[in-house]
Enzyme design. Structure first.
Site, PDB file in Angstrom:
ATOM      1  N   ARG A 136      -7.596   6.583  -4.660  1.00  0.00           N
ATOM      2  CA  ARG A 136      -7.381   5.422  -5.541  1.00  0.00           C
ATOM      3  C   ARG A 136      -8.736   4.892  -5.966  1.00  0.00           C
ATOM      4  NH1 ARG A 136      -5.337   0.227  -2.750  1.00  0.00           N
ATOM      5  NH2 ARG A 136      -7.463  -0.435  -3.150  1.00  0.00           N
ATOM      6  N   HIS A 153      -6.126  -2.023  -5.913  1.00  0.00           N
ATOM      7  CA  HIS A 153      -4.674  -1.850  -5.782  1.00  0.00           C
ATOM      8  C   HIS A 153      -3.958  -2.354  -7.028  1.00  0.00           C
ATOM      9  CE1 HIS A 153      -0.630  -2.029  -4.177  1.00  0.00           C
ATOM     10  NE2 HIS A 153      -0.581  -3.320  -4.404  1.00  0.00           N
ATOM     11  N   TYR A 169     -12.630  -4.751   1.261  1.00  0.00           N
ATOM     12  CA  TYR A 169     -12.217  -3.997   2.437  1.00  0.00           C
ATOM     13  C   TYR A 169     -12.664  -2.563   2.435  1.00  0.00           C
ATOM     14  CZ  TYR A 169      -8.383  -3.100  -0.892  1.00  0.00           C
ATOM     15  OH  TYR A 169      -7.642  -2.810  -2.006  1.00  0.00           O
TER      16      TYR A 169
END
Lengths: 326, 363, 375
Positions: free
Chosen positions: B256, B260, B269
């Site tokens: 990815r 998100h 993160y």
């Protein structure tokens, strides 16, 4: 015509629906070979074969989910959940998908499914087998919640639910699964959805109820009649969408209302009816609206079960209180 | 002690990150010209995603989930499917949806907050975007069951993320698919991240493909950045499903490269350096190299494609922005086949409040 | 804030044309992520980001020519706002009141009906019945549970009222009396002390009213506490040095209480003419409003009509009212033997919030003593 019980009426309706419409399927745990733990689907596998009746693995969320998939593909699954107490994992699918698929896709996909489950207490079953949480479903948009109270209405309402193009949660009061019995014509006639049934007429007080409590309420009404008080007994049958007009018309001429349900009092569906009475029927009321309901406790295990469930005696006590507001 | 069960999971790749074939290519990939539609599909998806993100940043689109870096999973899956198959996406599958005929405007309407975006002009039986993670796996099993009952040579394709494979309901669906041999393919887009939870914290299973083994069917892992590998695996799985061979799980291993969603900030993160390192594996670059090396793709081709994609995306954005909001009462009009009495009252109240007269539902 | 310039693309190029941007303002990018595609002679080339960071500015649009070394991208300084969500947008400030509340003109709230929420308890249907039968719930005896008024209660009251004749609404002076008396009852703590003055020594033709006025002045002189105003809200009293005497006068229309000013400093002739003028004004209903105000103590000479003693209503802010009953003969001990003497019954009702029993008694004693003198 033989007299049959509620669970037999369910079975008759299922058979009739499956006969009429080959897209009607029956799924659930133990519904095929075993005919359902309450025998609601007895004989269907033998009659319609294993491409219409399916014994599924033990997975309630899955049951509801595949019903959605089948419904979107044009089938009409009638899915059994063995007990309401085990329905909860499926609520995700009901709330997030069944009630929303038509809306989400602006009608491109729809969900003509029936999810049926026995509910309520009174059969001395182990923990979790006696739940009444119809109010949870009544709060979900886009579905119907239907609760039959007699063999004839179970037959007619289940047929209507199966034929309805939208999802129906059909809760069967197991306490009255096998008695009382009555004559039911297996003629494929559906009962109307979205409306209350006035089971007894009377001018002094309106008693609103559903499910197994209909029996207790009718018994209370008989006792009252012997004391010169005539009660009007209304079986709500379809909780959602609610036919409030029938209840309001009744309260207009009685001025008094008691709502009876087995489910816990707080947050129970009786509150919704009471609120609508306060909204639309206030000027007709000559006394407070009372609810006779289960306590806000966990349903006790069988030894105390009788003390939990509303009884004719409790209903009479509530009625007496109200009658003092002459 | 006797070993009574064991399993093996294969990993398949055809093109390495430089676009070089590492094994003989499948039939559909042998002529590079045949790969151009796949390349186009990926470039179009990326172009769309960039536009959608830009619209969100300028307050003209709601939260959006970009598929940056995962275009091959979507293109490969979409290209492998037939029109009569049914796709059940999660929420990052726009690349596959476009290949199957969903309009870019549809997707923009959906993310822009308009339910009409899920009323695809085509394909009519595909499921809409599914937000509650993994809950569509059961729908896929139901759809596949419908095909099986009607004896149709069709399959359902359920695309999920790595995070979704932790959901019990997903296993429930796979388990049923396995025991009833349902014609369904589970494509797991393993992009290594479930919002902020990395793949190694999601499950102790060595691969996600092997979760199929527990459900009694086969799983395969593919290089998710190799569109040829993805398409090949999904195509085989579909053939198997349609011919009564039961389900397959295809785990596409990718990354990815974006946050998100547009409101997530992945730098909270994960390490930027890790993300940087993955850019060299990305799928569009890989196929472009392959095509260029084969002499099948020129600079002019690239420019023309970029321009075409830009135009298409721009046109879709304009059409979306020009679409008027639905009438307020439309929130009532699709709840039931026929609106029940007490809801009709509420609807009338809303219409009155909105100052509309009557509110004809033009369906 | 760092700027990234178009790097040397090789091939001896001085400039390149932007084909398309791959990122937008606000995007977080990482090193090596393609920022844009530019066209060189030979190829379309993707330019990777030199660093990670958030895009603040982009220089140039698709189709524009950029020179090598010219600014392409500006990165934000480190540290940007955390949206604090993964979906939607959580408002930072308190959400503004929805449009409807500010734009729509709300209809004026109707006056809450008197008694709503307080007063008699009755269900809406019973209230509706009471309205229909023209029964005031306040007068209905409630026999329902928790003191609620039942339908039967209302019907009973309606029947009783039927029998009683039509409701005659109070107006004007009678209504004022009703309200004033209700107020008095609500506030005052009344206590009454009585006596009878032996007026056997009065000359023939003595004017009872004048004597009473003089006696009241004497009483106030002896006990000024009775000639005061008590202000309940302030819990304070105002003593008056002058006596402004309110005189109760019944008329056909109702009770009037005009004030005879400063009776302590006027002679009898003046008082008499003042009193006559007042009576005439009252009969003619031409008493100016000021003359009904400011009284410091009240006299009610009800004995003219009948009755001896009475506990009368103190009119706040006054603290006392004197009632004079019917003059009559009585048998009293005089010098050890029964004698028939004329007596004037006196009743003093005072507000015990402001007046002590002893004060009242002393006032009364002084007043009676004055009455008992011959002249």
């Amino acid at each position: 015509m033989a007299e049959i019980a509620l669970v037999e009426a369910v079975q008759l309706a299922l058979a009739r629906a499956m006969e009429e419409d080959e897209t009607v399927l029956v799924l659930g745990e133990d519904v095929g070979v075993n005919g359902g733990v309450f025998r609601a689907t007895d004989g269907l596998l033998a009659r319609f074969g294993d491409k219409r009746v399916f014994d599924t693995p033990l997975a309630e969320a899955l049951l509801a989910g595949i019903s959605v998939g089948l419904g979107a593909q044009g089938f009409r699954p009638v899915t059994e959940f063995q007990f309401m107490g085990f329905f909860y994992p499926a609520i995700d699918q009901v709330a997030n998908h069944a009630g929303r698929l038509r809306n989400r896709t602006r009608g491109r996909l729809t969900c003509p499914i029936v999810l049926r489950a026995p509910f309520g207490g009174g059969i001395h079953a182990p923990e979790h087998h006696s739940e009444s949480f119809e109010a949870m479903f009544a709060h979900i948009p886009g579905i119907r919640v239907v609760i039959p109270s007699s063999p004839a209405r179970a037959y007619g309402l289940l047929l209507a639910a199966i034929r309805d193009p939208d999802p129906v949660v059909f809760l069967e009061p197991k306490r009255v699964y096998r008695a009382p019995k009555e004559e039911v014509a297996d003629d494929g006639t559906a009962a109307p959805l979205d409306c209350c049934f006035t089971l007894r007429e009377g001018n002094d007080i309106t008693l609103v109820t559903w499910g197994a409590m209909v029996q207790e309420t009718l018994a209370a009404a008989e006792t009252l009649s012997g004391q010169g008080v005539e009660a009007e007994v209304i079986d709500v049958a379809t909780l959602k969408p609610l036919d409030m007009a029938t209840i309001l018309t009744s309260v207009e001429h009685t001025g008094r209302c008691v709502i009876i349900h087995e489910a816990p009092l707080s947050g129970g569906f009786g509150g919704e009816i009471a609120a609508r009475l306060a909204d639309r029927g206030l000027v007709s009321l000559t006394a407070p609206v009372k609810r006779v309901a289960g306590f806000d406790t966990v349903m006790p295990l069988p030894r105390l079960e009788e003390h939990y469930m509303p009884s004719a005696r409790r209903i009479l006590a509530a009625v007496r209180e109200i009658l003092e507001y002459a | 002690m006797t070993e009574i069960a064991s399993f093996a999971i294969e990993y398949r790749r055809f093109l390495d990150p430089d676009g070089q074939a590492v094994q003989p290519l499948p039939a559909f990939a042998q002529d590079p010209a045949d790969l151009i539609p796949l390349y186009r599909a990926m470039v179009l998806t990326r172009s769309f995603d960039a536009k959608a993100v830009a619209l969100q940043r300028t307050g003209r689109l709601g939260t959006f989930a970009s598929s940056l870096g995962q275009e091959a999973v979507m293109a490969g899956t979409g290209a492998a499917m037939r029109p009569e198959d049914v796709l059940l996406p999660s929420f990052r599958e726009q690349g596959a949806q476009f290949l199957r005929g969903a309009a870019m405007t549809d997707l923009l309407l959906y993310w822009g907050g308009d339910e009409r975006g899920s009323d695809f002009a085509g394909p009519r039986e595909d499921f809409p975007i599914c937000v509650p993670v993994g809950t569509h796996a059961a729908h896929a099993a139901g759809v596949a069951l419908a095909f099986q009952l009607r004896g149709e040579a069709r399959a359902a394709v359920c695309v999920l993320g790595d995070g979704a494979t932790s959901k019990g309901e997903v296993y429930e669906a796979m388990n049923l698919a396995g025991v009833w041999r349902l014609p369904v393919v589970f494509v797991v887009n393993n992009n290594q991240w479930a919002i902020s939870v990395p793949r190694e914290r999601q499950t102790a299973a060595q691969t996600l493909a092997q979760k199929a083994i527990a459900a009694g069917f086969g799983g395969v892992q593919v290089d998710g950045n190799d569109v040829i590998a993805v398409r090949d695996a999904v195509e085989r799985a579909l053939e198997q499903a349609r011919s009564g061979g039961g389900p397959t799980l295809v785990e596409a291993v990718t990354y990815r490269l974006s946050d998100h969603t547009t409101v997530d900030d992945a730098s909270r993160y994960r390490d930027d350096a890790e993300v940087s390192a993955r850019w060299k594996d990305e799928p569009i670059l890989r196929l472009r190299r392959h095509l260029t090396d084969a002499g099948a793709w020129s600079k002019e081709d690239e420019e023309r494609l970029i321009a075409e994609c830009g135009e298409e995306v721009e046109a879709a954005a304009e059409a979306y922005l020009a679409t008027p909001v639905q009438p307020v009462e439309s929130m009532f009009d699709w709840l039931y086949a026929e609106l029940p009495g007490d809801l009709a009252e509420q609807r009338a109240g809303l219409v009155a409040e909105a100052g509309l007269a009557g509110g004809e539902n033009d369906g | 804030m760092t700027t990234f310039n178009l790097p040397d693309l090789g091939e001896g190029l001085q400039e390149a044309e932007i084909v398309t941007w791959h990122v937008g303002i606000g995007d977080h990018v990482v090193a090596d992520q393609p920022l844009l595609s530019v066209e060189t002679e030979k190829a379309v080339v993707e330019i990777p980001s030199p660093q990670s960071g958030r895009i603040a500015k982009l220089f140039g649009e698709a189709g524009e020519i950029v020179k090598i070394g010219a600014a392409l991208v500006e990165f934000e300084a480190a540290g940007q706002a955390d949206a604090g969500t993964v979906v939607g947008k959580v408002p930072e400030a308190k959400p503004a009141a929805t449009e409807a509340a500010t734009e729509t003109e709300l209809p004026p709230a109707p006056e809450p009906k008197a008694g709503a929420g307080r007063g008699p308890k009755a269900t809406p249907a019973v209230r509706a019945l009471a309205r229909k039968l023209n029964v005031n719930l306040a007068v209905v005896g409630a026999t329902g549970p928790g003191d609620t008024t039942t339908k039967a209660d209302v019907e009973r009251a309606a029947a009783a009222l039927e029998a009683a004749g039509p409701l005659e609404p109070l107006r004007g002076v009678r209504r004022a009396m009703a309200r004033n008396m209700a107020r008095s009852h609500a506030e005052v703590v009344p206590a009454t002390v009585t006596d009878a003055a032996d007026i056997g020594d009065w000359p023939k033709g003595a004017d009872v009213t004048m004597r009473l006025i003089r006696a009241i002045v004497a009483g106030c002189a002896a006990e000024p506490a009775l000639n005061a105003w008590y202000l309940g809200l302030d819990e304070g009293r105002r003593l008056h040095d002058k006596v402004h005497l309110s005189i109760a006068m019944d008329t056909g229309d109702g009770l009037f209480v005009p004030v005879l000013r400063d009776v302590g400093n006027r002679d009898e002739a003046d008082l008499r003419s003042g009193l006559e003028a007042m009576k005439a004004d009252v009969r003619a209903r031409t008493v100016p409003l000021e003359e009904l105000r400011g009284g410091t103590i009240t006299l009610s000479n009800f004995g003219m009509f009948g009755g001896q003693h009475a506990a009368l209503a103190v009119l706040p802010p006054q603290v006392a009212i004197l009632g004079a009953g019917r003059v009559h003969d009585r048998v009293v001990p005089l010098d050890g033997a029964p004698a028939i003497r004329r007596a004037l019954p006196i009743s003093l009702t005072f507000d015990h919030r402001a007046v002590m029993g002893g004060e009242a008694s002393r006032f009364l004693a002084a007043l009676v003593a004055d009455l008992e003198t011959a002249e």
